[in-house]
Design an enzyme around this catalytic site. Structure first.
Site, mmCIF file in Angstrom:
data_model
loop_
_atom_site.group_PDB
_atom_site.id
_atom_site.type_symbol
_atom_site.label_atom_id
_atom_site.label_comp_id
_atom_site.label_asym_id
_atom_site.label_seq_id
_atom_site.Cartn_x
_atom_site.Cartn_y
_atom_site.Cartn_z
ATOM 1 N N GLY A 170 13.527 -11.896 -53.873
ATOM 2 C CA GLY A 170 12.825 -13.157 -54.142
ATOM 3 C C GLY A 170 12.035 -13.122 -55.441
ATOM 4 N N CYS A 171 11.350 -12.028 -55.675
ATOM 5 C CA CYS A 171 10.539 -11.917 -56.895
ATOM 6 C C CYS A 171 11.425 -11.855 -58.136
ATOM 7 C CB CYS A 171 9.617 -10.708 -56.811
ATOM 8 S SG CYS A 171 8.369 -10.899 -55.509
#
Length: 157
Positions: free
Chosen positions: A46-47
Site C-alpha cells: 500500500g505504501c
C-alpha cells in the site's frame, strides 16, 4: 491519543532527518503550498502504491504550487532503500519516535482484521503558504488517494 488537525489550524513545525541525514523542517516549505502525508511502512504494497502515485503526479502537483513530503516511522536506511528502489522524487522523512505523527493526529488507535492496536494512521494534511491547514484527511486509502486528493484540491487530471 493525539489530536487531529482541522482546517484553519497552524500546522506544528518539525525538524526530521531525510535519508541523506539532512535536517528538513516544515518552515523550509513556508511560502509554498505543501502536502504532508503520513504512511505506515516503506516498501509495503500500500505504501509503495501511494508513494509511486505521488511520484507519478508530482509534476502536476508542482505546477499547481504544491510540494510533497512523506513521513513514516521508518529508519533512514529503510527510507533510502525505498527512495532508490521506487525512484521517488520528493523528500521522505523519518519520524522514528512518532513525535510529528502525534502532533498531526496521525498516530493513534487503529483496527485491522478485528484487532485494535496503536500505530500510524495513513493521513494527508495540506497546508497553505503560511502553514495553515487547508485540508486534513485521516484513514485515507493508499490506492487512488492522489486522484481523490487532486479532485478535493480542484486540480484537473
Amino acid at each position: 491519543m493525539s489530536h487531529k488537525l482541522s482546517v484553519g489550524d497552524v500546522a506544528p513545525d518539525f525538524s526530521l532527518q531525510n535519508s541523506a541525514d539532512e535536517t528538513i523542517t516544515l518552515s523550509d516549505f513556508r511560502g509554498k503550498k505543501t502536502i504532508v502525508y503520513f504512511y505506515p511502512k516503506a516498501s509495503t504494497p500500500g505504501c509503495t502504491k501511494q508513494a509511486c502515485d505521488f511520484r507519478d503526479n508530482l509534476s502536476s502537483l508542482t505546477a499547481e504550487g504544491y510540494s510533497v513530503i512523506g513521513i513514516s516511522p521508518d529508519a533512514q536506511q529503510a527510507i533510502q532503500k525505498f527512495e532508490d528502489k521506487e525512484s521517488l522524487n520528493f523528500p521522505l522523512l523519518s519520524d522514528a519516535d512518532h513525535t510529528v505523527a502525534k502532533a498531526y493526529g496521525a498516530w493513534g488507535e487503529k483496527k485491522n482484521y478485528g484487532k485494535t492496536y496503536v500505530g500510524l494512521i495513513r493521513s494527508t494534511i495540506v497546508l497553505d503558504e503560511e502553514g495553515k491547514v487547508t485540508l486534513a484527511q485521516y484513514n485515507v486509502r493508499a490506492t487512488g488517494h492522489v486522484a481523490k486528493l487532486r479532485r478535493d484540491l480542484g486540480i484537473d487530471s
